[in-house]
Design a protein around this motif. Structure first.
Motif, PDB file in Angstrom:
ATOM      1  N   PHE A  69      39.564  53.711  67.066  1.00 20.60           N
ATOM      2  CA  PHE A  69      39.272  53.761  68.495  1.00 20.60           C
ATOM      3  C   PHE A  69      38.072  54.666  68.683  1.00 20.60           C
ATOM      4  O   PHE A  69      37.957  55.699  68.011  1.00 20.60           O
ATOM      5  CB  PHE A  69      40.482  54.320  69.245  1.00 20.60           C
ATOM      6  CG  PHE A  69      40.281  54.437  70.730  1.00 20.60           C
ATOM      7  CD1 PHE A  69      40.525  53.352  71.561  1.00 20.60           C
ATOM      8  CD2 PHE A  69      39.845  55.637  71.290  1.00 20.60           C
ATOM      9  CE1 PHE A  69      40.343  53.464  72.943  1.00 20.60           C
ATOM     10  CE2 PHE A  69      39.651  55.750  72.661  1.00 20.60           C
ATOM     11  CZ  PHE A  69      39.896  54.664  73.484  1.00 20.60           C
TER      12      PHE A  69
ATOM     13  N   SER B  19      44.186  54.951  72.874  1.00 17.24           N
ATOM     14  CA  SER B  19      44.092  54.345  71.535  1.00 17.24           C
ATOM     15  C   SER B  19      45.419  53.782  71.069  1.00 17.24           C
ATOM     16  O   SER B  19      45.460  52.888  70.220  1.00 17.24           O
ATOM     17  CB  SER B  19      43.612  55.378  70.519  1.00 17.24           C
ATOM     18  OG  SER B  19      44.670  56.274  70.168  1.00 17.24           O
TER      19      SER B  19
ATOM     20  N   LYS C   3      44.247  51.344  62.511  1.00 14.42           N
ATOM     21  CA  LYS C   3      43.565  51.128  63.786  1.00 14.42           C
ATOM     22  C   LYS C   3      42.434  52.142  63.936  1.00 14.42           C
ATOM     23  O   LYS C   3      42.485  53.237  63.373  1.00 14.42           O
ATOM     24  CB  LYS C   3      44.550  51.329  64.954  1.00 14.42           C
ATOM     25  CG  LYS C   3      45.550  50.181  65.120  1.00 14.42           C
ATOM     26  CD  LYS C   3      46.719  50.591  65.969  1.00 14.42           C
ATOM     27  CE  LYS C   3      46.377  50.570  67.468  1.00 14.42           C
ATOM     28  NZ  LYS C   3      47.635  50.714  68.280  1.00 14.42           N
TER      29      LYS C   3
END
Lengths: 138, 138, 138
Positions: free
Chosen positions: C4, C32, C2
């Motif tokens: 952010f 996040s 991921k």
């Protein structure tokens, strides 16, 4: 993505000193099993540094003299921070030398040029202090 | 997670000099195909820096004068490292300017403010030296 | 993996000042949802720093005096960069204090030693400027 975390502990017997921590970081990398990614190595204390340079005693002596010129320890009374403390200079020396290094991991190794070595730089020693190794990758 | 590695080679003809390496890092990023992640750009040598600042010749001249004041090259005999070498000052200048930068990658681009440019700072040139670009992300 | 991204905006009313941005970085990390990884926090401007040190007003005053000694603002005419500008010293101060920090994320928290706090260091203020927070991990 894999991640790995390890703390390294050091106790420098004098106020200031440099320790080559490359072997411990290499051990952590092996332990992690990570082949491609990034290693963060940072001092967890604000009067110490982690930096990369040469493992050469003459140079280390030069750093000591040079840092003492740029941010002298004495007189301790010159710093407002030194109320019940005497380590303001250590907070400055650490800014010059840096808090952390980020090193590439390639094929399971620290991806280094020929002379790069990781050092813990202690500027306010005589107690146990920590370095964090955090590795992310695959 | 994807990872990408590239070496950039430089030979600065004089002892000291600054080279804007932003275009080469952008090329490496395009080549990697990575859209979101982090780029590490570091000198692989311990008498050179990678840093981010302005591409302005007056400032670069100011850095030269300023670094020479903080860590003078001469007299070379003032440094213990300079036994058969004369580059101790370069090891100090590099600590001030830093070894590496980490830059965010967002939507396939270096995620920069308006004036940020990546420089290779050479403090002991006249030979081929390397910068590592390592990109991780997706 | 991921990722952010968040921008933090600051306007320091004087030329120089330090702001503890740790709470905003912690907010970004919570937002996040990332549990393990790395946070990059960097100044997007080249006359400002992001660094980690102690939140102690005496020390901050010491940094101000010390940086002014290492890279004085005045006389502004001593710097070639200062043609229609007066901030060359800010470009030097920022190199001493650093552009960025990389912090480990462990179990959803900034993985900090006891006194580590993240600061925005402004050396040419009186206008709106930005800090980038980029988080990658899982």
């Amino acid at each position: 993505m894999k991640s790995f975390r390890k703390e390294l502990w050091f106790q420098v017997p004098s106020r200031r000193g440099l320790i080559n921590v490359t072997p411990q970081v290499e051990d952590a990398l092996r332990e992690s099993g990570i082949q491609e990614g990034l290693v963060l190595v940072n001092a967890m204390h604000i009067t110490a540094s982690v930096f990369i340079n040469d493992d050469e005693p003459g140079l280390h002596r030069d750093y000591e003299v040079w840092l003492e010129k740029l941010a002298p320890h004495e007189p301790v009374s010159q710093y407002r921070h030194n109320v019940g403390e005497d380590n303001a200079d250590a907070h400055m020396k650490r800014q010059i030398m840096g808090r952390e290094v980020v090193v590439a991991v390639t094929k399971g190794k620290l991806d280094f040029g020929p002379w790069e070595q990781i050092f813990y730089g202690e500027f306010d020693g005589r107690r146990r202090k920590r370095v964090l190794v955090k590795i992310i990758g695959e």
